[in-house]
Design a protein around this motif. Structure first.
Motif, short mmCIF file in Angstrom:
data_model
loop_
_atom_site.label_atom_id
_atom_site.label_comp_id
_atom_site.label_asym_id
_atom_site.label_seq_id
_atom_site.Cartn_x
_atom_site.Cartn_y
_atom_site.Cartn_z
N PHE A 268 0.86 -1.18 0.00
CA PHE A 268 0.00 0.00 0.00
C PHE A 268 0.90 1.23 0.00
CE2 PHE A 268 -2.61 -3.33 1.82
CZ PHE A 268 -3.84 -3.11 1.24
N VAL A 269 0.78 2.04 -1.03
CA VAL A 269 1.61 3.24 -1.17
C VAL A 269 0.66 4.43 -1.19
CG1 VAL A 269 3.34 4.42 -2.56
CG2 VAL A 269 3.30 1.91 -2.48
N HIS A 270 0.62 5.19 -0.09
CA HIS A 270 -0.44 6.19 0.03
C HIS A 270 -0.02 7.33 0.94
CE1 HIS A 270 -4.87 7.25 1.00
NE2 HIS A 270 -4.55 7.72 -0.19
N GLY A 271 -0.08 8.55 0.41
CA GLY A 271 0.24 9.74 1.18
C GLY A 271 1.74 9.96 1.24
N GLY A 272 2.13 11.19 1.58
CA GLY A 272 3.56 11.49 1.64
C GLY A 272 3.91 12.74 2.38
N PRO A 273 3.45 12.92 3.63
CA PRO A 273 3.81 14.16 4.35
C PRO A 273 5.30 14.22 4.66
CG PRO A 273 2.75 12.59 5.84
CD PRO A 273 2.64 12.01 4.46
N PHE A 274 5.86 15.42 4.55
CA PHE A 274 7.25 15.66 4.92
C PHE A 274 7.49 15.19 6.35
CE2 PHE A 274 10.02 19.17 2.82
CZ PHE A 274 10.26 18.35 1.75
N ALA A 275 8.67 14.67 6.61
CA ALA A 275 9.01 14.26 7.98
C ALA A 275 9.61 15.40 8.78
CB ALA A 275 9.96 13.07 7.95
N ASN A 276 9.81 16.55 8.16
CA ASN A 276 10.25 17.74 8.89
C ASN A 276 9.04 18.54 9.35
OD1 ASN A 276 12.98 17.60 9.11
ND2 ASN A 276 13.43 18.75 7.27
N ILE A 277 8.35 19.13 8.39
CA ILE A 277 7.28 20.07 8.71
C ILE A 277 5.99 19.35 9.08
CG2 ILE A 277 6.13 20.44 6.50
CD1 ILE A 277 7.70 23.23 8.65
N ALA A 278 5.88 18.06 8.75
CA ALA A 278 4.71 17.25 9.11
C ALA A 278 5.18 15.97 9.77
CB ALA A 278 3.84 17.00 7.88
N HIS A 279 4.32 14.92 9.77
CA HIS A 279 4.62 13.76 10.60
C HIS A 279 5.28 12.60 9.86
CE1 HIS A 279 0.69 12.93 8.85
NE2 HIS A 279 0.78 11.68 9.23
N GLY A 280 5.47 12.69 8.55
CA GLY A 280 6.34 11.77 7.83
C GLY A 280 5.95 10.31 7.79
#
Length: 558
Positions: A268-280
């Motif tokens: 499952f490949v889904h979503g991609g928030p930054f691990a700096n400014i978001a939760h990664g």
């Protein structure tokens, strides 16, 4: 010895029809929405039907602080999933989608590497199923509606100096960090200063990745604070009236994407928030779906354990009610030598003392993961230049801190090269010794949460914050946001806020520079030091080497 490139290996993959991959998890063909022959979205009706099912065991793959030498966290995530299937555990993988910015910049893609890859690699690293485009469109629709509201009279009395909602695009472009909009006279609206972030830094991305379903998605979108009135009261997306249309744009993007590894493990490949400014982390809906369908689910969190794992535990697991059964910390001999002071040009030469010195970084991460009550094992991601003495130094150090380090050759050998790690992870998870607990309680004051992470995870002496920042946190607490977790935004290269301070520094201070309220996503962002939410391209971007060859095949992606 000559090795094939990642893209050459991916191009030779013998992929199964995506309906067959779904069938391995018990997903009926009619509940898959195909995007070609090798990828599909899982339908919302089927996902709703999984409510109440027993959950599989969740395994987190994290890593030491990243270095230019490379650690291979995604490659190990994929390899471990294949390895667990190889030893008879029904396993699925959950990872994030790739952003175009890093693909064309310096970091590269997010599909793994060697013989531990998710395919179709080219599609995953480019437009995939269009999720990021939908997120970009939804985010910018809200931006357009804000300026439109102001143009037609500003009934909400929005203070144009205090609009916090910027625009986004999924590309590294430093020229867009600070821009002025509304130039050209009255027909073009009111002039104001704003800017662009990269799409993976968008709060809409974080909202999609933490939402449980479409109803929750719309509710969270509505809660987004876009700025403030002249009386300092908050203005939300719901006030602007954009939450419904944004949900429509995100309807298909909310459905998890199903693909496969080279060895046909469902991924499952889904979503991609930054691990700096978001939760990664990848989406909650994908992780929950996988846990209802598989005995084991292997997932990862962005950057090193001080950022990715901490946010995975304190934000994603806390909010989604997840409890990991075990964790893997990935390290390489090369990266440990860099933490021990070796220059990148000298990494090919044996240096056992530098490995031993760099292991303190690994040891800190092991201790940190254990602080959450999760049992941990170390994966040494093998490189051809590693020597027996260097590998032994890592294993000896890890044994001294009461854990085990296992050499993994999945990049070159696929699942056959990671069987030992898979067996150890399965044993840890099935032993049931995990006693997961977040680092801090919900009711702790916001500044105390920030300081708790700084002291316990970064081993800092404390946090430097001026009175205005402390007052802002108290104001948010008074407004009902005090229960939110904090999302620390700092350099990924060090436990400190100084990217050049490697190893396991102590006695440093964490400078709190800026605060952002992500009321829709459900966390407070604490920006420490210099962090860019719109990266720039390097002197020689990867895009210069990406092209179509004479056969019409993509070259240069990695």
């Amino acid at each position: 010895m000559t090795f094939k490139t990642d893209i050459e290996i991916a191009r030779e993959a013998r992929k199964l029809p995506i309906q067959e991959i779904g069938g391995r998890l018990g997903i009926p063909a009619q509940d898959l929405l195909p995007y070609g022959h090798d990828k599909a979205k899982v339908g919302q009706d089927f996902i709703r039907s999984l409510a109440g099912r027993p959950q599989g065991k969740l395994i987190l793959v994290t890593a030491i602080n990243p270095t230019p030498a490379g650690e291979g966290k995604t490659t190990t995530t994929v390899g471990l999933g294949d390895g667990l299937n190889r030893i008879g555990r029904k396993t699925a993988i959950c990872i994030r989608e790739a952003s175009l910015g890093p693909c064309f910049g310096m970091k590269g893609g997010a599909a793994g590497g060697g013989y531990a890859q998710v395919v179709p690699m080219e599609d995953m690293n480019l437009h995939f199923t269009g999720d990021f485009h939908a997120i970009t469109s939804a985010h910018n629709l809200l931006a357009a509606m804000i300026d439109n509201h102001i143009y037609w009279g500003n009934a909400l009395e929005i203070d144009t100096r205090r609009i916090t909602w910027r625009r986004v695009m999924d590309m590294n472009d430093r020229a867009l960090r600070d821009v002025v909009v509304g130039l050209g006279g009255v027909p073009n609206g009111f002039t104001r200063q704003t800017g662009f972030d990269i799409t993976v830094a968008s709060e809409v991305m974080a909202v999609l990745c933490l939402a449980a379903d479409l109803d929750d998605l719309r509710h969270r979108l509505g809660n987004i604070v876009i700025g403030y009135r002249r009386d300092r009261g908050p203005v939300t997306c719901r006030d602007i009236g954009a939450d419904g249309a944004m949900t429509v744009l995100l309807k298909d993007a909310m459905q998890p994407n199903l693909v496969q590894t080279l060895e046909h493990t469902p991924a499952f490949v889904h979503g991609g928030p930054f691990a700096n400014i978001a939760h990664g982390c990848n989406s909650v809906i994908a992780t929950r779906t996988a846990l209802a369908l598989a005995d084991f689910v292997v997932t990862e969190a962005g950057f090193g354990a001080d950022l990715g794992a901490e946010k995975f535990f304190d934000i994603k697991c806390r909010k989604a009610g997840l409890a990991p059964a075990a964790a893997v910390v990935v390290a390489t001999v090369r990266a440990l030598k860099m933490n021990g002071g070796v220059a990148r040009a000298d990494l090919g030469r044996e240096n056992v003392s530098a490995v031993a010195e760099g292991c303190v970084n690994l040891g800190r991460h092991i201790t940190n993961v254990r602080a959450f009550g999760v049992p941990v094992v170390v994966a040494i991601n093998h490189f051809a230049s590693d020597t027996a003495a260097e590998i032994a130094a890592v294993k000896d150090y890890v044994a001294q801190v009461g854990a085990e380090a296992i050499l993994c050759r999945h990049w070159a050998e696929g699942s056959a090269g990671i069987v030992e790690l898979a067996e150890r992870v399965a044993a840890l998870a099935e032993a049931g010794t995990a006693a997961f607990a977040p680092l801090y309680p919900d009711d702790m004051p916001l500044f105390d949460k920030i300081e708790t992470i700084a002291r316990k995870i970064y081993h800092a002496d404390g946090v430097i914050a001026d009175a205005a920042l402390r007052d802002q946190l108290r104001a948010w607490e008074a407004a009902g946001h005090g229960h939110l977790p904090v999302c620390m935004a700092k350099t990924q290269y060090s436990f400190s806020a100084d990217p050049n301070l490697r190893g396991a520094p102590e006695g440093h201070s964490i400078p709190l520079r800026e605060l952002r309220l992500s009321a829709g996503a459900g966390f407070v962002v604490a920006i420490c030091g210099e962090i860019m939410s719109m990266p720039g391209l390097p002197r020689q971007p990867a895009a210069e080497a990406i092209m179509l060859n004479d056969l019409g095949q993509i070259e240069g992606l990695f």
